[in-house]
Design a protein around this motif. Structure first.
Motif, PDB file in Angstrom:
ATOM      1  N   UNK A  22      54.222  67.644  36.393  1.00 45.24           N
ATOM      2  CA  UNK A  22      52.956  66.889  36.364  1.00 45.24           C
ATOM      3  C   UNK A  22      51.785  67.797  35.993  1.00 45.24           C
ATOM      4  N   UNK A  23      51.772  69.008  36.547  1.00 45.47           N
ATOM      5  CA  UNK A  23      50.685  69.954  36.262  1.00 45.47           C
ATOM      6  C   UNK A  23      50.741  70.412  34.809  1.00 45.47           C
ATOM      7  N   UNK A  24      51.914  70.760  34.335  1.00 52.35           N
ATOM      8  CA  UNK A  24      52.063  71.226  32.936  1.00 52.35           C
ATOM      9  C   UNK A  24      51.686  70.112  31.954  1.00 52.35           C
ATOM     10  N   UNK A  25      52.065  68.884  32.263  1.00 55.76           N
ATOM     11  CA  UNK A  25      51.740  67.749  31.395  1.00 55.76           C
ATOM     12  C   UNK A  25      50.225  67.540  31.344  1.00 55.76           C
ATOM     13  N   UNK A  26      49.569  67.614  32.495  1.00 52.85           N
ATOM     14  CA  UNK A  26      48.109  67.421  32.541  1.00 52.85           C
ATOM     15  C   UNK A  26      47.381  68.506  31.750  1.00 52.85           C
ATOM     16  N   UNK A  27      47.843  69.743  31.842  1.00 53.07           N
ATOM     17  CA  UNK A  27      47.170  70.813  31.092  1.00 53.07           C
ATOM     18  C   UNK A  27      47.441  70.704  29.595  1.00 53.07           C
ATOM     19  N   UNK A  28      48.619  70.248  29.220  1.00 53.76           N
ATOM     20  CA  UNK A  28      48.963  70.168  27.798  1.00 53.76           C
ATOM     21  C   UNK A  28      48.314  68.971  27.100  1.00 53.76           C
TER      22      UNK A  28
ATOM     23  N   UNK B 139      45.903  64.315  36.341  1.00 53.73           N
ATOM     24  CA  UNK B 139      46.982  64.707  37.228  1.00 53.73           C
ATOM     25  C   UNK B 139      46.935  63.782  38.433  1.00 53.73           C
ATOM     26  N   UNK B 140      48.059  63.159  38.766  1.00 53.37           N
ATOM     27  CA  UNK B 140      48.140  62.260  39.913  1.00 53.37           C
ATOM     28  C   UNK B 140      49.544  62.414  40.476  1.00 53.37           C
TER      29      UNK B 140
ATOM     30  N   UNK C  31      42.223  68.132  33.343  1.00 54.67           N
ATOM     31  CA  UNK C  31      42.083  69.369  32.575  1.00 54.67           C
ATOM     32  C   UNK C  31      40.656  69.491  32.066  1.00 54.67           C
ATOM     33  N   UNK C  32      40.082  70.670  32.251  1.00 54.06           N
ATOM     34  CA  UNK C  32      38.750  70.939  31.715  1.00 54.06           C
ATOM     35  C   UNK C  32      38.812  71.095  30.202  1.00 54.06           C
ATOM     36  N   UNK C  33      39.889  71.693  29.724  1.00 50.61           N
ATOM     37  CA  UNK C  33      40.129  71.864  28.291  1.00 50.61           C
ATOM     38  C   UNK C  33      41.608  71.628  28.052  1.00 50.61           C
ATOM     39  N   UNK C  34      41.927  70.915  26.993  1.00 54.01           N
ATOM     40  CA  UNK C  34      43.327  70.645  26.675  1.00 54.01           C
ATOM     41  C   UNK C  34      43.958  71.917  26.124  1.00 54.01           C
TER      42      UNK C  34
END
Length: 177
Positions: free
Chosen positions: A122-128, A133-134, A155-158
């Protein structure tokens, strides 16, 4: 004619005044002093304004931290590029994490083994992708107690950058369910 008399008047030489001699330089000097005075005054005003803003920000941060503690919230910020994760007191204290920023893997180590892959994905998907993120997962406290945590973030920046969010202790709700 011949009967006219000419009187010779010698020109008088008078010393020029300071203003006449150095008027341009004096005006430039005065202009420089005025400009400096204006700059100093504006810098002092900016400094006072910054101090007021810093004081207001500190007060706001105290209120936010109080509200976060009361609601069992923990704010966090993960700098993906340098892999440094920072969190406010509640989550850190419960999981036994240090006050200094840590690597994401250190956080994953505190997560219940059955939930690690789900949280990591979930974290990696949100950053990418920049999606929100939920995720809900279990975290093991220092004394071995298992607590349920719900995390929301963005994410602040993709593709790199930062991931910012909030973690909420939802153990009581999960136990009631």
């Amino acid at each position: 004619g011949p009967s006219e008399r000419y009187t010779f008047v010698a020109p008088r030489f008078r010393e020029p005044t300071v203003w006449e001699k150095y008027g341009l330089e004096i005006n430039i000097g005065i202009a420089v002093l005025v400009i400096q005075a204006v700059l100093i005054a504006s810098l002092l005003l900016q400094r006072r304004s910054r101090r007021r803003m810093a004081s207001a920000l500190e007060e706001s941060q105290k209120h936010m931290n109080l509200a976060a503690r009361a609601a069992r919230l923990s704010l966090w910020n993960w700098d993906v590029a340098s892999d440094r994760l920072w969190a406010t007191n509640y989550l850190r204290a419960r999981a036994g994490l240090p006050e200094t920023p840590i690597a994401f893997e250190e956080v994953l180590a505190k997560v219940h083994p059955a939930d690690r892959e789900q949280l990591d994905h979930a974290v990696r998907k949100a950053t990418a992708t920049g999606e929100e993120l939920d995720v809900e997962y279990r975290m093991t406290e220092q004394d071995g107690t298992v607590r349920w945590i719900a995390e929301r973030g963005r994410a602040g920046q993709v593709n790199g950058g930062h991931l910012l969010g909030v973690a909420v202790d939802i153990t009581e709700r999960k136990l009631a369910e």
